[in-house]
Design a protein around this motif. Sequence first.
Motif, PDB file in Angstrom:
ATOM      1  N   GLU A 139       0.843  -1.211   0.000  1.00 31.47           N
ATOM      2  CA  GLU A 139       0.000   0.000   0.000  1.00 31.47           C
ATOM      3  C   GLU A 139       0.872   1.252   0.000  1.00 31.47           C
ATOM      4  N   GLU A 140       1.936   1.250   0.805  1.00 29.69           N
ATOM      5  CA  GLU A 140       2.866   2.385   0.831  1.00 29.69           C
ATOM      6  C   GLU A 140       3.555   2.534  -0.520  1.00 29.69           C
ATOM      7  N   LEU A 141       3.899   1.419  -1.123  1.00 29.09           N
ATOM      8  CA  LEU A 141       4.515   1.457  -2.447  1.00 29.09           C
ATOM      9  C   LEU A 141       3.592   2.147  -3.437  1.00 29.09           C
ATOM     10  N   GLU A 142       2.328   1.779  -3.433  1.00 25.04           N
ATOM     11  CA  GLU A 142       1.392   2.389  -4.382  1.00 25.04           C
ATOM     12  C   GLU A 142       1.231   3.881  -4.135  1.00 25.04           C
ATOM     13  N   VAL A 143       1.207   4.288  -2.877  1.00 23.90           N
ATOM     14  CA  VAL A 143       1.133   5.716  -2.557  1.00 23.90           C
ATOM     15  C   VAL A 143       2.339   6.443  -3.148  1.00 23.90           C
ATOM     16  N   GLN A 144       3.526   5.867  -2.990  1.00 26.12           N
ATOM     17  CA  GLN A 144       4.737   6.493  -3.542  1.00 26.12           C
ATOM     18  C   GLN A 144       4.732   6.499  -5.070  1.00 26.12           C
ATOM     19  N   LEU A 145       4.223   5.426  -5.675  1.00 26.35           N
ATOM     20  CA  LEU A 145       4.152   5.374  -7.141  1.00 26.35           C
ATOM     21  C   LEU A 145       3.175   6.424  -7.668  1.00 26.35           C
ATOM     22  N   ARG A 146       2.051   6.597  -6.997  1.00 28.38           N
ATOM     23  CA  ARG A 146       1.088   7.625  -7.418  1.00 28.38           C
ATOM     24  C   ARG A 146       1.679   9.026  -7.275  1.00 28.38           C
ATOM     25  N   ALA A 147       2.405   9.266  -6.190  1.00 22.38           N
ATOM     26  CA  ALA A 147       3.055  10.568  -6.001  1.00 22.38           C
ATOM     27  C   ALA A 147       4.108  10.799  -7.085  1.00 22.38           C
ATOM     28  N   ALA A 148       4.863   9.762  -7.430  1.00 20.27           N
ATOM     29  CA  ALA A 148       5.866   9.868  -8.487  1.00 20.27           C
ATOM     30  C   ALA A 148       5.197  10.166  -9.820  1.00 20.27           C
ATOM     31  N   ARG A 149       4.096   9.488 -10.104  1.00 30.45           N
ATOM     32  CA  ARG A 149       3.353   9.761 -11.340  1.00 30.45           C
ATOM     33  C   ARG A 149       2.931  11.221 -11.406  1.00 30.45           C
ATOM     34  N   ASP A 150       2.430  11.738 -10.306  1.00 29.51           N
ATOM     35  CA  ASP A 150       1.993  13.134 -10.275  1.00 29.51           C
ATOM     36  C   ASP A 150       3.155  14.102 -10.527  1.00 29.51           C
ATOM     37  N   LYS A 151       4.348  13.771 -10.034  1.00 28.12           N
ATOM     38  CA  LYS A 151       5.522  14.636 -10.212  1.00 28.12           C
ATOM     39  C   LYS A 151       5.994  14.687 -11.659  1.00 28.12           C
TER      40      LYS A 151
END
Length: 147
Positions: free
Chosen positions: A42-54
Amino acid sequence: MIGLVISGHLNFATGMQSAMCAIAGQQSKVEFVDFVESMSTEELEVQLRAARDKVESGSGVLFLTDIPGGSPCNRAMNIMMDTPNVELLAGVNLPMIANAAFEREDTTLVELVETLQEIGVSCLQNMRKELEASMKAEPILCEEGGL
């Protein structure tokens, strides 16, 4: 410019980051997300979504992950399924990642995916067979008749 998110198990992403920077130089709109032992999926997905947004700049985002079916791939697939203009390649190698940096400016997301798949296939070589084939090749004669 197509944004890139590179992710994988343990230090795959940051290892690729240092190698890619050595080959292609420092790149904008690229994020690297390691999936370390202390992190939940779940933490991984949160970080991946934040990276996508960046990295999103209107041309799309391409996720590049290490193992097909692994957690980074699966979590990136969740993002791909609920986000337009996102693609995912799993099982990537350094030539694919470096070429993604070079090729992502003057192409579409779909074209970049196709190009990187071709590179991935062409980079996998049995070097013994390559060497044996080159040793069997006919020598090329120069115009003057020499080798």
